[in-house]
Motif scaffolding. Structure first.
Motif, short mmCIF file in Angstrom:
data_model
loop_
_atom_site.label_atom_id
_atom_site.label_comp_id
_atom_site.label_asym_id
_atom_site.label_seq_id
_atom_site.Cartn_x
_atom_site.Cartn_y
_atom_site.Cartn_z
N LYS A 110 -89.31 -36.02 -26.57
CA LYS A 110 -88.57 -35.28 -27.57
C LYS A 110 -88.08 -33.96 -27.00
O LYS A 110 -88.83 -33.26 -26.33
N THR A 111 -86.82 -33.64 -27.28
CA THR A 111 -86.27 -32.38 -26.81
C THR A 111 -86.49 -31.32 -27.88
O THR A 111 -86.41 -31.60 -29.07
N LYS A 112 -86.75 -30.09 -27.46
CA LYS A 112 -86.97 -29.00 -28.39
C LYS A 112 -85.72 -28.15 -28.51
O LYS A 112 -84.81 -28.22 -27.70
N VAL A 113 -85.71 -27.33 -29.55
CA VAL A 113 -84.57 -26.45 -29.78
C VAL A 113 -84.45 -25.48 -28.62
O VAL A 113 -85.42 -24.84 -28.23
N SER A 114 -83.26 -25.37 -28.08
CA SER A 114 -83.04 -24.52 -26.92
C SER A 114 -82.71 -23.10 -27.36
O SER A 114 -81.91 -22.89 -28.27
N PHE A 115 -83.33 -22.11 -26.71
CA PHE A 115 -83.02 -20.72 -27.02
C PHE A 115 -81.67 -20.33 -26.42
O PHE A 115 -81.09 -19.32 -26.82
N HIS A 116 -81.18 -21.11 -25.45
CA HIS A 116 -79.91 -20.79 -24.81
C HIS A 116 -79.18 -22.07 -24.46
O HIS A 116 -79.71 -22.91 -23.74
N GLU A 207 -81.90 -5.27 -56.66
CA GLU A 207 -82.75 -5.62 -55.52
C GLU A 207 -82.19 -6.87 -54.84
O GLU A 207 -81.62 -7.74 -55.50
N PHE A 208 -82.33 -6.95 -53.53
CA PHE A 208 -81.95 -8.16 -52.80
C PHE A 208 -82.73 -8.21 -51.50
O PHE A 208 -83.19 -7.18 -50.97
N ALA A 209 -82.89 -9.42 -50.99
CA ALA A 209 -83.63 -9.65 -49.75
C ALA A 209 -82.65 -9.82 -48.60
O ALA A 209 -81.56 -10.37 -48.77
N VAL A 210 -83.08 -9.36 -47.41
CA VAL A 210 -82.19 -9.36 -46.24
C VAL A 210 -82.96 -9.83 -45.01
O VAL A 210 -84.15 -9.55 -44.84
N ASP A 211 -82.27 -10.55 -44.13
CA ASP A 211 -82.81 -10.92 -42.83
C ASP A 211 -81.65 -11.08 -41.86
O ASP A 211 -80.50 -11.31 -42.27
N LEU A 212 -81.93 -10.96 -40.56
CA LEU A 212 -80.91 -11.11 -39.53
C LEU A 212 -81.37 -12.12 -38.49
O LEU A 212 -82.56 -12.26 -38.24
N GLU A 213 -80.40 -12.81 -37.89
CA GLU A 213 -80.66 -13.65 -36.72
C GLU A 213 -79.89 -13.04 -35.56
O GLU A 213 -78.71 -12.71 -35.69
N HIS A 214 -80.55 -12.93 -34.43
CA HIS A 214 -80.06 -12.10 -33.33
C HIS A 214 -80.06 -12.88 -32.03
O HIS A 214 -80.83 -13.83 -31.86
N ASN A 215 -79.18 -12.50 -31.11
CA ASN A 215 -79.19 -13.08 -29.77
C ASN A 215 -79.21 -11.94 -28.76
O ASN A 215 -78.38 -11.04 -28.82
N GLN A 221 -76.49 -5.21 -25.03
CA GLN A 221 -77.25 -4.58 -26.11
C GLN A 221 -77.75 -5.58 -27.14
O GLN A 221 -78.63 -5.25 -27.93
N GLY A 222 -77.22 -6.80 -27.12
CA GLY A 222 -77.59 -7.80 -28.11
C GLY A 222 -76.51 -7.94 -29.17
O GLY A 222 -75.69 -7.03 -29.38
N LEU A 223 -76.52 -9.07 -29.86
CA LEU A 223 -75.53 -9.35 -30.89
C LEU A 223 -76.22 -9.89 -32.14
O LEU A 223 -77.07 -10.79 -32.06
N THR A 224 -75.86 -9.36 -33.30
CA THR A 224 -76.33 -9.92 -34.56
C THR A 224 -75.44 -11.11 -34.89
O THR A 224 -74.23 -10.96 -35.06
N CYS A 225 -76.04 -12.29 -34.99
CA CYS A 225 -75.26 -13.52 -35.17
C CYS A 225 -75.14 -13.93 -36.63
O CYS A 225 -74.14 -14.55 -37.01
N TRP A 323 -78.52 -18.75 -31.81
CA TRP A 323 -77.79 -18.55 -33.07
C TRP A 323 -76.31 -18.27 -32.85
O TRP A 323 -75.57 -18.03 -33.82
N ARG A 324 -75.84 -18.34 -31.62
CA ARG A 324 -74.41 -18.18 -31.36
C ARG A 324 -73.64 -19.47 -31.61
O ARG A 324 -72.41 -19.47 -31.64
N ILE A 325 -74.35 -20.58 -31.76
CA ILE A 325 -73.69 -21.88 -31.87
C ILE A 325 -72.81 -21.92 -33.13
O ILE A 325 -73.19 -21.45 -34.20
N ARG A 326 -71.63 -22.46 -32.97
CA ARG A 326 -70.70 -22.67 -34.09
C ARG A 326 -70.01 -24.02 -33.90
O ARG A 326 -69.63 -24.36 -32.78
N PRO A 327 -69.88 -24.81 -34.98
CA PRO A 327 -70.37 -24.52 -36.33
C PRO A 327 -71.89 -24.62 -36.41
O PRO A 327 -72.50 -25.37 -35.65
N LEU A 328 -72.47 -23.89 -37.34
CA LEU A 328 -73.93 -23.92 -37.50
C LEU A 328 -74.36 -25.23 -38.12
O LEU A 328 -73.83 -25.62 -39.18
N PRO A 329 -75.29 -25.94 -37.52
CA PRO A 329 -75.80 -27.18 -38.11
C PRO A 329 -76.51 -26.91 -39.43
O PRO A 329 -77.03 -25.81 -39.66
#
Length: 705
Positions: A110-116, A207-215, A221-225, A323-329
């Protein structure tokens, strides 16, 4: 050019060409020599075109003229193509399986999710994202400055944590459990119209909840995806790569509004990412990660909170996904929604528990206030860009325990400057340009000819290194001859490392009755370095960014001391010498052997006396010495000049990127110093001769035979 046709033509004609002595005989005749040279010319041209085909492997690599180098080039090129095919096949399987679920790879594994995923086009190019990577402090252009102009003023400075503590009686609070994700409206925001609608909805809630996915891996410096936002009734995911320049203008005010509660988990990194990419400064935050610590829960991760409070088992495999992948599955979109969908409900439950515990406690501690104080402090942190300084190279993981001399430190410094310039100019992570592990290995062996550098790099498949072998060798040569400026630093690092080893031995080696040091337990004292070059997201701690490494600078293993080891004194000496990066010879003479035997016997006779134990500890410490050094050259430290990219055009709204190509306006990143006039062989011989001088540290490499 039709490569298949020419390959077939060359292959079919090759058996007809004589070999060995026959070839040299016929080669004297121009009728034979002419066609052979034409074949060679056409072959060279074809290989050059294959090597320069950046669309195949993302880089250009001219076919070398040296026969041995040419053979290695062909082997590496063939492996690159096969690896690329394998990656494309894996990516195809991922897409067929909703873009990320584990699936069999054809071999029952089984292949795992790749970070890159190497085949993803960099968002900087796909969406014309340009960032300011200049070696200058980050400017928070939207913030006011203090009267003295020395610092920026965060909006929270006008408020305190007390302003955000719940005013209502939490005893009567009824937690609002969210509906299932299938029954909750969801909107994927990828245009300005969607952002405008989202801003209007957030303006109407408290009130609202927030989260970010980052690369982090393929940008300096990094990118917020992605940005995930959930209200009590809806879920939203913003494609922050597509609408990067518009997120700040539309959402900045609702995040800054102190009357609206923002709920995040482990927000340390999210806070600075929002500032860096969108000019968003958060006021009035409740961090559920900090709440879990104040409540002294069993674990602090979001995964644990989801399971503990909501009975939801989160698939945390995707926190390391690319998380740079597009379109997002679909499976990745669901994972992103889970991070905020239940967060307001967890916020309700935690507030009630904090309030109840504070009321029941005999002390005067207000646990709820403590959470808001911690959340307030996190919001007050301002983003700082990583800057290159003269001492930046000292922060490389593993350097302080490597035992390098001045020459080797000079090489590390030169390579770091070169790497930093390229990473800033091309908006790449430094670890992608040249991993720390490779820098240390190059400095350890100090190759001054390309073939030796190739052996060190091996099959690492580092595109920047492969096309810059001559530049790297040039840096090594020049740095070695200008090491005098690093002599004091090398000695200081030696002393610090010796002191740390001595302290470690004081703490961890307890000499007790009938005990000996077990050499099998001290493997971590080796100076060998293994470090992953990437960073990934982590929600188990306060932050989301952690470095994945396999060893540490200082050994943390606790040494056990088994019984009956006849060579105890020798073991201790070898252990401490190895920790200090030295090679200690085994005793060979009768006098040395007698010393060991006497030492062991004396230890056995007096093992119950405290004074003898202290003597033994002093012997251990005394074996950690600082070897002398041999330095080449007396000139000042060499400087590899790094020209930082020009600052992006003035940003009126925030320090957001402007449209344009990253590489279009990129200046020359490096101005290299001239190479030495010595030939490669002479330089390598000089290195070998210097390594044979008495008193030189054993870590200095010798020429391979």
């Amino acid at each position: 050019m039709d490569f298949d046709h020419h390959l077939a033509e060359l292959s079919s004609s090759s058996p007809c060409i004589p070999s060995g002595e026959d070839f040299h005989f016929y080669y004297k005749f121009k009728e034979f020599r002419g066609p052979i040279e034409e074949i060679a010319r056409r072959t060279q041209s074809m290989l050059d075109k294959i090597g320069s085909a950046e669309n195949i492997w993302g880089r250009g690599s001219a076919f070398p003229s040296d026969v041995d180098d040419a053979y290695e080039w062909l082997v590496n090129a063939n492996e690159d193509v096969l690896d690329l095919v394998e990656e494309l096949v894996d990516e195809l399987r991922m897409i067929k399986k909703d873009g990320g679920e584990e699936c069999e790879n054809g071999f029952g594994q089984k292949t795992k999710v790749s970070f890159h995923i190497p085949t993803i086009k960099k968002p900087q190019y796909a969406y014309n994202i340009v960032v300011n990577n200049a070696n200058q402090p980050f400017e928070h252009v939207l913030l006011e400055k203090s009267d003295d102009g020395q610092r920026f003023i965060h909006p929270l400075e006008k408020l305190s944590a007390l302003d955000f503590v719940d005013k209502e009686n939490l005893e009567n609070l009824v937690p609002v459990k969210p509906p299932s994700m299938e029954c909750t409206p969801f909107k994927f925001v990828e245009d300005v119209k969607g952002l405008k609608e989202l801003a209007a909805k957030l303006s109407s809630v408290n009130e609202f909840a927030v989260d970010l996915e980052h690369n982090q891996y393929r940008s300096f410096q990094g990118l917020t995806c992605l940005m995930q936002i959930s209200t009590r009734n809806e879920d939203f995911i913003i494609d922050t790569l597509k609408v990067r320049n518009h997120v700040g203008p539309y959402l900045r005010e609702v995040f800054k509004d102190p009357t609206k509660k923002k709920v995040l988990h482990g927000a340390d990194r999210d806070i600075v990412w929002l500032q860096r990419d969108f000019g968003i400064y958060v006021c009035n935050m409740f961090d559920t990660g900090q709440a879990s610590r104040v409540l002294k829960m069993e674990r602090y991760s979001l995964q644990y909170l989801l399971q503990h409070f909501c009975g939801v088992t989160a698939n945390k495999e995707y926190q390391n996904a690319d998380w740079r992948i597009r379109p997002l599955p679909e499976v990745m979109l669901r994972y992103g929604r889970e991070d905020t969908h239940y967060l307001l409900y967890i916020y309700d439950l935690m507030r009630i528990r904090l309030f109840t515990l504070s009321k029941e406690s005999e002390g005067s501690d207000n646990l709820l206030l403590e959470v808001y104080k911690r959340s307030y402090d996190i919001c007050m942190h301002l983003y700082e860009k990583e800057l290159l300084t003269e001492d930046s190279y000292l922060h490389i993981y593993g350097l302080r325990g490597a035992g390098f001399n001045a020459q080797q430190l000079a090489v590390v410094s030169g390579l770091c400057e070169w790497r930093d310039g390229l990473a800033r100019a091309d908006d790449e992570s430094p670890g992608y340009v040249l991993p720390n592990k490779i820098i240390l290995e190059i400095a350890k062996q100090m190759p001054v000819i390309i073939s030796n550098l190739r052996r060190i790099v091996g099959k690492s498949k580092l595109p920047y290194v492969e096309r810059s072998l001559d530049v790297i060798v040039n840096i090594v040569r020049h740095s070695m001859q200008n090491a005098a400026a690093f002599e004091e630093t090398a000695l200081r690092l030696k002393e610090e490392h010796a002191a740390s080893v001595s302290n470690m031995l004081d703490r961890n080696i307890g000499i007790e009755n009938d005990t000996r040091v077990d050499i099998s337990e001290v493997g971590l004292l080796s100076s060998d370095l293994e470090e992953e070059t990437f960073q990934h997201q982590d929600k188990d701690g306060q932050g989301k960014l952690k470095s994945v490494s396999l060893t540490s600078d200082l050994p943390r293993v606790r040494l056990t001391i088994p019984e009956k080891n006849k060579d105890d004194a020798n073991v201790i000496a070898r252990t401490t010498a190895k920790a200090n990066g030295e090679v200690t010879k085994m005793p060979t003479g009768a006098f040395d052997a007698a010393l060991l035997d006497n030492s062991a016997s004396e230890w056995k006779r007096d093992r119950n006396k405290k004074g003898k134990e202290e003597i033994k500890l002093e012997k251990i410490k005394s074996s950690v010495n600082v070897p002398s050094h041999l330095f080449l050259g007396n000139s000042e430290k060499s400087k590899v000049v790094v020209e930082t990219p020009s600052v992006a055009s003035k940003i009126s709204d925030t320090q957001k990127p402007v449209s344009g190509s990253v590489s279009a306006s990129r200046p020359c990143g490096i101005v290299m110093v001239c190479s030495d006039s010595d030939s490669e062989d002479m330089l390598q011989n000089k290195l070998e001769n210097s390594n044979n001088q008495p008193g030189e540290n054993s870590l200095v490499p010798r020429k391979r035979r």
